[in-house]
Design a protein around this motif. Structure first.
Motif, short mmCIF file in Angstrom:
data_model
loop_
_atom_site.label_atom_id
_atom_site.label_comp_id
_atom_site.label_asym_id
_atom_site.label_seq_id
_atom_site.Cartn_x
_atom_site.Cartn_y
_atom_site.Cartn_z
N LEU A 179 1.04 -1.07 -0.16
CA LEU A 179 0.13 -0.05 -0.09
C LEU A 179 0.80 1.23 0.00
N GLU A 180 1.84 1.45 0.58
CA GLU A 180 2.93 2.41 0.60
C GLU A 180 3.67 2.46 -0.62
N ASP A 181 3.71 1.47 -1.59
CA ASP A 181 4.32 1.76 -2.74
C ASP A 181 4.00 0.77 -3.50
N THR A 182 2.94 1.00 -4.48
CA THR A 182 2.20 0.11 -5.31
C THR A 182 3.01 -0.36 -6.27
N ASN A 183 4.29 0.09 -6.41
CA ASN A 183 5.29 -0.62 -7.47
C ASN A 183 5.89 -1.90 -7.10
N LEU A 184 5.73 -1.85 -5.70
CA LEU A 184 6.43 -3.19 -4.94
C LEU A 184 5.31 -4.14 -4.87
N GLU A 185 5.53 -5.33 -5.41
CA GLU A 185 4.65 -6.40 -5.45
C GLU A 185 5.24 -7.59 -4.36
N LEU A 186 4.10 -8.25 -3.65
CA LEU A 186 4.65 -9.14 -2.77
C LEU A 186 5.33 -10.63 -3.49
N ASN A 187 4.97 -10.65 -4.68
CA ASN A 187 5.31 -12.02 -5.45
C ASN A 187 5.04 -13.21 -4.58
N ASP A 188 3.96 -13.37 -4.05
CA ASP A 188 3.77 -14.74 -3.43
C ASP A 188 3.22 -15.81 -4.38
N GLY A 189 3.06 -15.50 -5.63
CA GLY A 189 2.55 -16.46 -6.72
C GLY A 189 1.16 -16.38 -6.67
N THR A 190 0.58 -15.64 -6.37
CA THR A 190 -0.92 -15.84 -6.39
C THR A 190 -1.59 -14.47 -7.35
N THR A 191 -2.53 -15.18 -8.35
CA THR A 191 -3.12 -14.21 -9.17
C THR A 191 -4.65 -14.54 -9.26
N LYS A 192 -5.46 -13.35 -9.17
CA LYS A 192 -6.85 -13.70 -9.25
C LYS A 192 -7.40 -12.69 -10.49
#
Length: 341
Positions: A179-192
């Motif tokens: 939320l603080e930097d939307t360019n930073l993705e968690l990369n937990d391997g999940t997409t919906k």
């Protein structure tokens, strides 16, 4: 920012419906809605690809399923496999199991769950269902001996005949972002992903469609879901597979069996609901009757007590103190029973 052109015409079988989350949401009149009416499955002759049974059978064609995934996600897949004919997941005996419409894995181990969704709950149920599916898929993978670091990337894809989010976009893709930097993705391997077939209704071709990122074949696929004639090589291939499945007497028999089982389960659920309602009514009636009986019993005992005191010519003040009733009430009892006080 939403760059979609305003809808200038609403085609047959489509209408706007009001929703609290957004001012209006465009839905197909065949969209099933919770709590509004009982859904009756169409006859085999009237079944379209939006019916889960037919959609699943068509997607058993590996070539079609593989290409649909590739075109939705904009990726290239070498091959796909169906781990089970019908993927059902139940982690524990006491947990709610899920049956996934189209569950496939590719040559890299990525997992894809594709669901045809014609039921618009108009609340968070559908969104939270993707969360539950994600959890069940992960637990299923873990149960097969993988550790957390080896969890496969997963894609949960809902192909909807309505605009769940009301922004007129043809596709909504969700990943976990900071939320603080939307360019930073968690990369937990999940997409919906949620596809919205209503987005293409006013447009005749991909050339006039304002969302240039949508694959042309997916544009025609969404139109096909809306009931349009098939266009393009890919959608015509899908339509040919639909025809092939519907011409199969074995598939027709399976569908009729499936429809009867669905109706049987709904009937059982309704009967259980009725029975629970009756039992609750009986319990409530017994409780209220018991309370009323106790109250009336107390009143009768109290009345007998007061009459006994009146018969012994006990003073009014003493009877009031002993019974807790007012002097006027004691006088009224004495008058009704023709006793002096």
């Amino acid at each position: 920012m939403n760059t979609a052109k305003p809808i200038v015409a609403i085609r047959e079988n489509w209408a706007y419906q009001t929703c609290e989350a957004s001012s209006q949401i465009l839905v197909h009149e065949g969209t099933k809605r919770y709590g509004t009416h009982q859904y009756h499955m169409p006859s085999w002759q009237d079944v379209t690809i939006t019916e889960n049974f037919l959609f699943e059978k068509v997607m058993r064609n590996k070539r079609i399923c593989k290409r649909l995934i590739e075109k939705i996600l904009g990726i290239t897949i070498q091959s796909i496999e169906f781990p089970e004919a019908e993927k059902s997941i139940a982690i524990r005996r006491d947990s709610k199991s899920v049956r996934l419409d189209v569950y496939v894995t590719d040559n890299t181990g990525r997992v894809y769950d594709i669901e045809m969704q014609c039921t618009n709950p108009l609340d968070d149920e559908l969104i939270r269902r993707t969360r539950y599916y994600q959890g069940m898929i992960d637990m299923d993978l873990i149960s097969k001996g993988r550790n957390y670091a080896e969890l496969n990337s997963t894609y949960i894809i809902f192909i909807c005949t309505f605009d769940l989010f009301g922004l007129s976009r043809p596709m909504y893709t969700f990943r976990n972002l900071c939320l603080e930097d939307t360019n930073l993705e968690l990369n937990d391997g999940t997409t919906k992903l949620f596809l919205n077939s209503t987005a293409v209704i006013p447009y005749d071709s991909p050339d006039t469609f304002p969302y240039s990122g949508l694959d042309d074949d997916i544009f025609y696929f969404l139109q096909y879901i809306n009931g349009h004639a098939p266009q393009g090589t890919f959608v015509n291939e899908i339509n040919e597979e639909v025809t092939k499945v519907k011409e199969s007497k074995e598939m027709e028999k399976s569908y009729m069996t499936y429809a009867m089982e669905i109706e049987r389960r709904e009937r059982i659920a309704r009967n259980i609901g009725i029975e629970e309602g009756i039992q609750k009514g009986i319990q409530k009636g017994l409780k209220e009757g018991m309370q009323k009986g106790i109250k009336e019993g107390v009143q009768k005992e109290q009345l007998r007590f007061i009459l006994a005191l009146l018969e012994k010519q006990v003073s009014l003040d003493t009877i009031v103190a002993a019974s807790g009733l007012s002097a006027e009430t004691i006088k009224a009892i004495a008058h009704r029973n023709r006793m002096d006080i």
